[in-house]
Design an enzyme around this catalytic site. Structure first.
Site, PDB file in Angstrom:
ATOM      1  N   ALA A 181       0.826  -1.207   0.000  1.00 52.88           N
ATOM      2  CA  ALA A 181       0.000   0.000   0.000  1.00 52.88           C
ATOM      3  C   ALA A 181       0.863   1.261   0.000  1.00 52.88           C
ATOM      4  O   ALA A 181       1.933   1.303   0.618  1.00 52.88           O
ATOM      5  CB  ALA A 181      -0.916   0.010   1.217  1.00 52.88           C
ATOM      6  N   LEU A 216       2.719  -0.966   4.469  1.00 54.57           N
ATOM      7  CA  LEU A 216       3.029   0.169   3.615  1.00 54.57           C
ATOM      8  C   LEU A 216       4.258  -0.110   2.760  1.00 54.57           C
ATOM      9  O   LEU A 216       5.274  -0.620   3.243  1.00 54.57           O
ATOM     10  CB  LEU A 216       3.265   1.427   4.451  1.00 54.57           C
ATOM     11  N   CYS A 217       4.167   0.269   1.497  1.00 52.24           N
ATOM     12  CA  CYS A 217       5.268   0.057   0.559  1.00 52.24           C
ATOM     13  C   CYS A 217       6.566   0.684   1.051  1.00 52.24           C
ATOM     14  O   CYS A 217       7.645   0.088   0.918  1.00 52.24           O
ATOM     15  CB  CYS A 217       4.880   0.645  -0.806  1.00 52.24           C
ATOM     16  N   PHE A 218       6.482   1.870   1.635  1.00 52.49           N
ATOM     17  CA  PHE A 218       7.700   2.578   2.015  1.00 52.49           C
ATOM     18  C   PHE A 218       8.319   2.037   3.304  1.00 52.49           C
ATOM     19  O   PHE A 218       9.365   2.516   3.735  1.00 52.49           O
ATOM     20  CB  PHE A 218       7.427   4.081   2.106  1.00 52.49           C
TER      21      PHE A 218
END
Length: 223
Positions: A56, A115-117
């Site tokens: 995400a 989360l992607c990050f």
């Protein structure tokens, strides 16, 4: 998302390559294609499911890009387009006096649940150990749609993720960075990058896809 998928169809059916930069009208979470929709719940914001994979992304103070390429040469080489785009972003950041690095193979780290990050993978772009650019793909019939996010400033909806401004002390203007990325990419590929408008067919396709797919709970909640 519907507009990006329309560009993918133009690449598939018309052999048209496109690169689009954009931002979001409100803070929005995009779930990766394979994520479960319940994972959005910690963040009380608007949300949508992407057609591309990955984790995400909290779209707020960032730049989103979509790259749609036809199949075959000259569009695809042995080099990953994720690495290629992130190299262009890193070179663009260097023109503002910001040093960035990419993650090398073997350094994958998951630092958070969804989360992607918070998920560092080979090819991601880092500043001071923090991910500032990540990308994901969909590759139907040899063509490609690649989504990417460049985190400019920390969002209050994801305070655990510092942006380029916090990590470097440099507030990079969005439009200037987009132009620098285009310049770097054109230099790297030798391609001519020219501005263009949406065709009527692309808009009609996007409107249809939006109605039938991205506005539908059956798509957004499909997993």
């Amino acid at each position: 998302m519907a507009l990006d998928e329309s560009l993918l169809r133009s690449a598939l059916e018309g052999g048209v390559a496109s690169l689009r930069f954009y931002t979001w009208s409100e803070p929005t979470l995009s779930l990766g294609y394979f994520q479960h929709f319940a994972e959005r719940k910690p963040l009380d914001v608007a949300w949508v499911r992407r057609p591309t994979g990955g984790d995400a992304i909290m779209h707020h103070h960032e730049i989103t890009y979509s790259l749609a390429l036809p199949s075959g040469a000259p569009w695809h080489t042995s080099e990953s387009w994720i690495c290629r785009m992130h190299h262009a972003v890193a070179t663009a950041l260097q023109s503002f006096g910001i040093a960035a690095m990419t993650v090398v193979c073997g350094e994958e780290q998951r630092l958070g649940p969804m989360l992607c990050f918070q998920h560092q993978t080979p090819g991601d772009l880092l500043i001071a150990g923090h991910k500032v650019a990540g990308s994901a793909q969909r590759r139907p019939h040899g063509a490609m749609l690649q989504h990417g996010s460049i985190l400019l400033i920390q969002s209050e909806h994801a305070p655990e993720l510092p942006g380029i401004a916090e990590l470097s002390g440099v507030d990079v203007p969005r439009v200037a960075l987009e132009k620098a990325i285009l310049h770097s990419l054109a230099k790297d590929t030798g391609w001519s990058v020219e501005p263009s408008e949406w065709t009527q067919a692309e808009r009609e396709v996007a409107e249809q896809i939006e109605r039938e797919k991205y506005s539908s709970p059956s798509w957004n909640e499909k997993r």
